[in-house]
Design a protein around this motif. Structure first.
Motif, mmCIF file in Angstrom:
data_model
loop_
_atom_site.group_PDB
_atom_site.id
_atom_site.type_symbol
_atom_site.label_atom_id
_atom_site.label_comp_id
_atom_site.label_asym_id
_atom_site.label_seq_id
_atom_site.Cartn_x
_atom_site.Cartn_y
_atom_site.Cartn_z
ATOM 1 N N SER A 132 2.855 6.473 5.608
ATOM 2 C CA SER A 132 1.849 5.039 5.293
ATOM 3 C C SER A 132 0.814 5.500 6.098
ATOM 4 N N LEU A 133 -0.035 4.003 5.985
ATOM 5 C CA LEU A 133 -0.912 3.696 6.599
ATOM 6 C C LEU A 133 -1.188 4.078 7.998
ATOM 7 N N MET A 175 0.588 -1.145 -0.138
ATOM 8 C CA MET A 175 0.037 0.528 -0.604
ATOM 9 C C MET A 175 0.811 0.923 -0.503
ATOM 10 N N PRO A 176 0.320 2.268 -0.452
ATOM 11 C CA PRO A 176 1.767 3.885 -1.152
ATOM 12 C C PRO A 176 1.390 4.534 0.050
ATOM 13 N N ASP A 177 2.731 5.438 0.415
ATOM 14 C CA ASP A 177 2.261 6.177 1.127
ATOM 15 C C ASP A 177 1.537 7.176 0.480
ATOM 16 N N THR A 223 -8.107 3.805 5.729
ATOM 17 C CA THR A 223 -8.311 2.417 4.832
ATOM 18 C C THR A 223 -8.299 2.066 3.549
ATOM 19 N N ASP A 224 -9.888 2.496 3.021
ATOM 20 C CA ASP A 224 -10.076 2.272 1.848
ATOM 21 C C ASP A 224 -9.567 3.635 1.227
ATOM 22 N N PHE A 259 -6.921 4.187 1.100
ATOM 23 C CA PHE A 259 -5.606 4.552 0.746
ATOM 24 C C PHE A 259 -5.309 3.272 -0.086
ATOM 25 N N SER A 260 -6.544 2.270 -0.366
ATOM 26 C CA SER A 260 -6.712 1.824 -1.289
ATOM 27 C C SER A 260 -7.018 1.392 -2.387
ATOM 28 N N GLY A 261 -8.079 2.826 -2.609
ATOM 29 C CA GLY A 261 -8.253 3.284 -3.816
ATOM 30 C C GLY A 261 -9.216 2.995 -3.761
ATOM 31 N N GLN A 262 -10.187 2.947 -3.390
ATOM 32 C CA GLN A 262 -11.630 1.608 -2.691
ATOM 33 C C GLN A 262 -12.613 2.550 -1.489
ATOM 34 N N ASP A 268 -4.151 12.190 -1.774
ATOM 35 C CA ASP A 268 -3.150 10.519 -2.736
ATOM 36 C C ASP A 268 -2.510 11.015 -3.818
#
Length: 300
Positions: free
Chosen positions: A25-26, A1-3, A101-102, A104-107, A58
């Motif tokens: 980071s997340l 997962m990206p920073d 969290t979503d 960071f994950s692109g969701q 992001d």
């Protein structure tokens, strides 16, 4: 997962003012959300886009901003790259963690958010603002040329009136009145030019929330602490219309030293808004104002 880049905004900060900006980071982002003083800063805080918050950006330029809401809740603002603004209210921080969290994950699920139909200017609440102030030479030149044009127009009016040989009363009183205005304009032009020459190399970096500010002249910039200030004196009319460029703001420090800045560098009302808890006194009597202006124009 990206920073992702994240930054903080506290209740004393103004629009566009952030601190502690860095790539995280997340896990680190969730930690700063957890440790942010939400309950402490909730008191007497207006619910708006600028306020106590954690802002995350992001890699695509979308923003997620976690702020406060009524009733002990939290407000999440999402601003996409097309400047569409969305809002979502959550009761607990654990619910906020899920959305972050979503993100960071692109969701991230925008179906849960309410879209603002009017979002003009919203981006300024997410992006960093510049709090640097320097003399705007172009604005000075336009103001100076306009004043000269006004002066020439009045001189022309006086000349035309004298040539037309009006009745004696009009021919005496009106030219005297216009010449008095001309003298006032000439005096103002002189002061404006002296102020510009004195201030053209000044630099000020000042924001509301930061206790440290920078001020200098000719590349000699020093740092100052607001906590060292005794009081602030403003010489000139208190005005909410236009910018009184010949007003003088004097910062007096507890050790007796001081610095002076003109309204030409920063609007006086904007200036004093940066010092919320410091005593400010306005001096508007002509004798006091003119003395201060002459002293500044002479470099004292």
């Amino acid at each position: 997962m990206p920073d992702f880049i994240s930054k903080l905004q506290h209740n004393t900060y103004e629009k566009g003012e952030f601190t502690d900006e860095q790539s995280r980071s997340l896990a680190d982002t969730l930690e700063i959300i957890k440790t942010f003083p939400w309950d402490k800063e909730r008191t007497l805080t207006d619910i708006q886009l600028t306020g106590p918050s954690v802002t995350i950006q992001d890699d695509m330029g979308n923003y997620l901003k976690i702020g406060l809401y009524f009733g002990g809740k939290y407000c999440l603002y999402y601003l996409d790259t097309d400047n569409h603004l969305y809002e979502y209210h959550l009761p607990e921080l654990k619910d906020v963690y899920t959305v972050v969290t979503d993100f960071f994950s692109g969701q991230i699920d925008l179906g849960k958010f309410e879209k603002h139909f009017l979002s003009m200017g919203s981006k300024s609440h997410f992006q960093n603002a510049s709090f640097e102030h320097t003399i705007n030479t172009f604005a000075f030149a336009m103001r100076f040329v306009s004043s000269i044009f006004l002066l020439l127009l009045m001189i022309g009016s006086v000349s035309t009136l004298i040539i037309s040989k009006p009745p004696a009363v009009v021919g005496i009183i009106f030219p005297i009145f216009l010449l008095a205005i001309c003298m006032l304009v000439i005096y103002t032009l002189y002061l404006t030019l002296r102020f510009y020459n004195r201030s053209k190399n000044m630099y000020l970096n000042l924001s509301q929330g930061n206790p440290i500010f920078q001020f200098g002249d000719n590349d000699e910039v020093r740092e100052y602490n607001k906590g060292d200030i005794s009081n602030i004196n403003v010489y000139g009319p208190y005005s909410t219309k236009g910018t009184p460029i010949l007003n003088i703001m004097e910062i007096v420090f507890k050790d007796g030293s001081g610095i002076k800045l003109p309204g030409m560098l920063i609007d006086p009302l904007v200036f004093i808004s940066k010092f919320k808890d410091i005593k400010t006194e306005f001096f508007s009597k002509q004798a006091e104002v003119q003395k201060s202006r002459w002293a500044f124009a002479r470099g004292e």
